[in-house]
Design an enzyme around this catalytic site. Structure first.
Site, PDB file in Angstrom:
ATOM      1  N   PHE A 161       0.839  -1.192   0.000  1.00 22.05           N
ATOM      2  CA  PHE A 161       0.000   0.000   0.000  1.00 22.05           C
ATOM      3  C   PHE A 161       0.878   1.247   0.000  1.00 22.05           C
ATOM      4  CE2 PHE A 161      -2.525   3.246   2.246  1.00 22.05           C
ATOM      5  CZ  PHE A 161      -3.718   3.184   1.546  1.00 22.05           C
TER       6      PHE A 161
ATOM      7  N   ASN B  28      -2.684   1.846  10.879  1.00 23.18           N
ATOM      8  CA  ASN B  28      -3.400   2.299   9.687  1.00 23.18           C
ATOM      9  C   ASN B  28      -3.877   1.036   8.977  1.00 23.18           C
ATOM     10  OD1 ASN B  28      -4.438   3.611   7.473  1.00 23.18           O
ATOM     11  ND2 ASN B  28      -2.461   3.914   6.483  1.00 23.18           N
ATOM     12  N   PRO B  29      -5.029   0.496   9.401  1.00 24.54           N
ATOM     13  CA  PRO B  29      -5.494  -0.797   8.895  1.00 24.54           C
ATOM     14  C   PRO B  29      -6.276  -0.642   7.602  1.00 24.54           C
ATOM     15  CG  PRO B  29      -7.069   0.035  10.453  1.00 24.54           C
ATOM     16  CD  PRO B  29      -5.976   1.081  10.362  1.00 24.54           C
TER      17      PRO B  29
END
Length: 299
Positions: free
Chosen positions: A103, A205-206
């Site tokens: 990500f 920060n899932p």
């Protein structure tokens, strides 16, 4: 000191950057890229090897540079992330290697990192945990800015772990303290059992986007889905993280979790329902959108 790119050898064939950038900007704008001029300039600085501030001083593109630049612009117009094309993403004071399988860290997450760093700085030897670490943006920023901290970075994805370990090694080579990389699932009820009751600051920060939500092509086609979506309500990872954080945190320890802008009530409610937290607060980003929620573990 001037660059040879600003004053090339006589006779070198160059194409002035102005018209090239204008054409690139128009192509990126037509493709729906949100910041077409900035992206066109970043790609130009990458190809030309100059700082963005010196781009107006560059004499121009050689034929090979121009061909390479046009290929990159075409890929960006196809909505390949700018950071993948550049090979890195800026996060606070760091440049992190990123690419397929991890990500891409976003600027808004810097606010969560800043909050955690401020809390850690107030402690003599803080123990900090970063869950869903991805590229390591939060964990490595904490280690860089709070060198007295012991930092753990937890990531499940094999692809993301490669980038995390690469960035961690790069930061150690640059002189930062090492970060302890842990390959684990943050929903594991026994996660980091050896740290139970000892953690001072826990950040996460899932994945938090509700399944079925429309997202930009850069996200839909290039960010790993497991790092973006988390069940029908987007809370599929946040709920177990809140539960496990309560076990890991020392009395008075704090936790911060980034979440969707549709979660300003839902995430604080998860903290409150747990019964082991106080001072539950939702924080906005710079645009005023709900961005992350924090809480303190009660004694």
């Amino acid at each position: 000191m001037t660059s040879s790119r600003e004053h090339p050898p006589e006779g070198t064939e160059r194409t002035r950057p102005g018209p090239v950038l204008a054409t690139a900007t128009a192509a990126l704008s037509a493709a729906g890229v949100g910041s077409p001029r900035a992206d066109a300039e970043w790609l130009a600085t990458y190809v030309l090897g100059v700082d963005r501030s010196r781009l107006p001083l560059v004499a121009g593109f050689t034929p090979d540079e121009l061909a390479r630049y046009r290929r990159l612009v075409a890929r960006r117009a196809g909505r390949e992330p700018l950071q993948h094309l550049l090979g890195s993403a800026a996060f606070r004071y760091l440049e992190l290697a990123v690419g397929p399988g991890v990500f891409v860290p976003r600027p808004e997450t810097e606010l969560l990192a800043e909050w955690g760093i401020a809390r850690a700085r107030g402690l003599a030897a803080p123990l900090v945990v970063d869950l869903c670490s991805g590229s390591g943006a939060i964990a490595l920023s904490v280690a860089h800015e709070v060198p007295a901290a012991t930092v753990y970075a937890v990531e499940r994805s094999a692809g993301a772990l490669e980038w995390l370990r690469r960035n961690a090694a790069s930061r150690v080579a640059a002189g930062d303290p090492p970060v302890r990389v842990v390959a684990a699932d943050v929903t594991d009820p026994d996660l980091l059992a050896e740290l139970t009751g000892r953690v001072d600051v826990l950040l996460c920060n899932p994945p938090y986007v509700p399944a079925g939500t429309d997202v930009p092509p850069e996200v839909a086609d290039h960010d790993p889905a497991e790092a973006v979506f988390a069940g029908t309500d987007g809370l599929g990872v946040i709920r177990p993280v809140v539960r496990r954080a309560a076990e890991l945190l020392a009395p008075g320890g704090v936790v911060g979790i980034e979440h969707d802008d549709t979660h300003p009530v839902a995430v604080p409610a998860v903290f409150t329902a747990d019964g082991r937290y106080a001072d539950v607060t939702c924080h906005p980003d710079l645009a005023g959108r709900p961005r992350f929620s924090t809480a303190r573990r009660v004694a």
